[in-house]
Scaffold this active site. Structure first.
Site, PDB file in Angstrom:
ATOM      1  N   ARG A  53     -16.594   5.860  -4.355  1.00 49.91           N
ATOM      2  CA  ARG A  53     -15.187   5.805  -3.990  1.00 49.91           C
ATOM      3  C   ARG A  53     -14.777   4.349  -3.906  1.00 49.91           C
ATOM      4  NH1 ARG A  53     -16.113   2.659  -0.383  1.00 49.91           N
ATOM      5  NH2 ARG A  53     -13.936   2.779   0.208  1.00 49.91           N
ATOM      6  N   ALA A  55     -11.163   2.070  -5.330  1.00 50.46           N
ATOM      7  CA  ALA A  55     -10.466   2.018  -6.618  1.00 50.46           C
ATOM      8  C   ALA A  55     -11.268   1.345  -7.735  1.00 50.46           C
ATOM      9  CB  ALA A  55      -9.107   1.339  -6.412  1.00 50.46           C
ATOM     10  N   ARG A  90      -9.090  11.901  -9.441  1.00 47.52           N
ATOM     11  CA  ARG A  90      -8.351  11.472  -8.242  1.00 47.52           C
ATOM     12  C   ARG A  90      -7.087  10.753  -8.711  1.00 47.52           C
ATOM     13  NH1 ARG A  90     -11.706   8.473  -3.703  1.00 47.52           N
ATOM     14  NH2 ARG A  90      -9.979   9.231  -2.413  1.00 47.52           N
ATOM     15  N   ASP A 244      -5.280   0.801  -3.437  1.00 48.30           N
ATOM     16  CA  ASP A 244      -5.651   1.659  -4.560  1.00 48.30           C
ATOM     17  C   ASP A 244      -4.634   1.576  -5.682  1.00 48.30           C
ATOM     18  OD1 ASP A 244      -6.683   2.847  -1.875  1.00 48.30           O
ATOM     19  OD2 ASP A 244      -8.022   3.588  -3.433  1.00 48.30           O
ATOM     20  N   LYS A 255      -5.433   3.486   1.957  1.00 45.60           N
ATOM     21  CA  LYS A 255      -5.880   4.602   2.786  1.00 45.60           C
ATOM     22  C   LYS A 255      -4.877   4.946   3.885  1.00 45.60           C
ATOM     23  CE  LYS A 255      -8.741   6.444   2.229  1.00 45.60           C
ATOM     24  NZ  LYS A 255      -8.605   7.582   1.294  1.00 45.60           N
TER      25      LYS A 255
HETATM   26  C1  LIG Z   1     -10.943  -1.841  -3.052  1.00 47.22           C
HETATM   27  S1  LIG Z   1     -10.391  -0.221  -3.153  1.00 47.22           S
HETATM   28  C2  LIG Z   1     -10.681   0.299  -1.510  1.00 47.22           C
HETATM   29  C3  LIG Z   1      -9.765   1.392  -1.113  1.00 47.22           C
HETATM   30  O1  LIG Z   1     -10.230   2.678  -1.545  1.00 47.22           O
HETATM   31  C4  LIG Z   1     -10.322   3.519  -0.412  1.00 47.22           C
HETATM   32  O2  LIG Z   1      -9.998   4.838  -0.685  1.00 47.22           O
HETATM   33  P1  LIG Z   1     -11.193   5.920  -0.900  1.00 47.22           P
HETATM   34  O3  LIG Z   1     -12.282   5.591   0.066  1.00 47.22           O
HETATM   35  O4  LIG Z   1     -10.495   7.241  -0.624  1.00 47.22           O
HETATM   36  O5  LIG Z   1     -11.604   5.783  -2.347  1.00 47.22           O
HETATM   37  C5  LIG Z   1      -9.353   2.910   0.578  1.00 47.22           C
HETATM   38  O6  LIG Z   1      -8.016   3.208   0.254  1.00 47.22           O
HETATM   39  C6  LIG Z   1      -9.668   1.466   0.378  1.00 47.22           C
HETATM   40  O7  LIG Z   1      -8.749   0.551   0.885  1.00 47.22           O
END
Ligand SMILES: CSC[C@H]1O[C@H](OP(=O)(O)O)[C@H](O)[C@@H]1O
Length: 369
Positions: A53, A55, A90, A244, A255
């Site tokens: 996970r 971006a 996603r 993201d 997030k």
């Molecule tokens: C550097 S991208 C990090 C970004 O991604 C996370 O979302 P997820 O864990 O659902 O993929 C979150 O928004 C982070 O800030």
């Protein structure tokens, strides 16, 4: 980044030279396990289930997912099918769609027999570039931390607050929001990080705390609701988060809960910075609130908590009253007016179309063409 003295990236080629190894982030921080991906379908499931996970890492995994597909069938139809499969995993992180568009641009013009090698080569290049972009973000963010340090007494602690995980686990290496923190710590600047636990998946409590602890960075995990209180008491010098998808006008999707932190920072005069590599900028969008797709994830992520039981077993436990439903929007949008600056690989830009176009005239122009 190093874990117990061993250097890791978050994604790498397995020893067989064609499968792709990733860290299973659903097992962290209690177990460090890797998963080997052998097909586009396995890459897609790793993204959907958040084994990987963040971006940039989602984009890198998708790129290798296309390469895995080309190993099996490099026809035009198979290429389009792989792009569609991975593109549907996603919706919010634009890096996914950027990476897939880059793979299509590289592979579509080639003869099928040339596509597999080219796909692996392009995915590897994308990963190497991400490492360099994030390292550069670290340098530019370090400059901001140094400016804050200059306004403090010598040796006085600088308190930063971050939300979710935008560390090396969210990218190929270094991270975005955490890259400046690593460099500041390594430069001997006395920093401390307030780590939002980040409900419902707790990427902060599980992943950011794990990262910072592994690197020896002083940090304190807090409930998501504590950040505003700490800002009111003057205990936060700077908020720094990832994103993201950021629009050409500086609206920031990140997030869920990020917007609330930005409101509290704005109300308390705390600088609010967003760290991002340019592939996270969506030049086609100008109104984030209306145009950025917000992923709605399973209600189970809200009604249940994953963690380590007293007897050391990793499991999930229901925390919501039986029969009660739950909503789970995974991201929110912080309007540009609440963002102090965007920390990119080319420098720090005001959160505006002018600010971004000044740093990225080539990309802004390309989007306008
Ligand atoms: C550097 S991208 C990090 C970004 O991604 C996370 O979302 P997820 O864990 O659902 O993929 C979150 O928004 C982070 O800030």
């Amino acid at each position: 980044m190093k874990i117990n003295g061993q250097a890791y990236r978050t994604i790498w080629l397995a020893q067989d030279g064609w499968r792709v190894a990733v860290i299973d982030q659903t097992k962290l921080p209690f177990r460090f396990e890797t998963v080997t991906l052998g097909s586009a379908e396995q890459a897609a499931e790793a993204i959907r289930s958040m084994v990987v996970r963040g971006a940039p890492l989602i984009g890198a995994t998708a790129a290798y997912g296309v390469a895995l597909a080309m190993r099996v069938d490099a026809s035009d139809g198979a290429l389009e099918a792989a792009l569609a499969l991975l593109g549907a995993t996603r919706p919010t992180a634009v890096n996914l769609h950027w990476a897939l568009a880059r793979m299509r641009d590289r592979l579509a013009p080639l003869a099928p027999e040339e596509r597999m090698a080219a796909a692996y080569e392009e995915a590897a290049a994308l990963c190497d570039e991400d490492v360099a972009l994030c390292r550069a973000i670290g340098e530019h963010g370090l400059g901001i931390i140094r400016e804050i340090a200059a306004g403090k007494q010598p040796g006085e602690r600088i308190n930063l607050l971050t939300h979710c995980n935008a560390g090396w686990l969210a990218t190929v290496d270094w991270g975005t929001a955490l890259a400046p923190i690593y460099l500041a710590h390594d430069a001997g600047i006395p920093i401390h990080v307030w780590v939002d636990e980040t409900r419902p998946r707790n990427q902060g409590a599980a992943l950011t705390a794990y990262e910072l602890g592994s690197h020896g960075v002083p940090h304190t995990v807090i409930s998501d609701n504590a950040g505003g209180h700490l800002m009111q008491r003057g205990e936060v010098d700077m908020v720094i988060v990832g994103t993201d998808r950021t629009t050409a006008t500086g609206d920031v999707a990140n997030k869920i809960g990020t917007y609330l932190k930005a409101l509290a920072a704005h109300d308390n005069g705390v600088p609010f910075y967003v760290a991002l590599p340019s592939p996270t900028i969506d030049w086609s969008l100008s109104d984030g609130l209306r145009e950025i797709p917000i992923e709605e994830r399973s209600a189970r992520e809200v009604t249940h908590l994953a963690g380590l039981s007293e007897d050391g077993e990793v499991g999930t436990f229901r925390i919501v009253a039986p029969g009660s439903g739950a909503a789970n929007p995974a991201f929110d949008v912080t309007p540009a007016r609440l963002v102090t600056g965007l920390i990119t690989e080319r420098g720090v830009a005001p959160a505006s179309s002018e600010g971004l176009a000044r740093l990225f005239p080539d990309l802004a122009r390309g989007a306008a063409a």
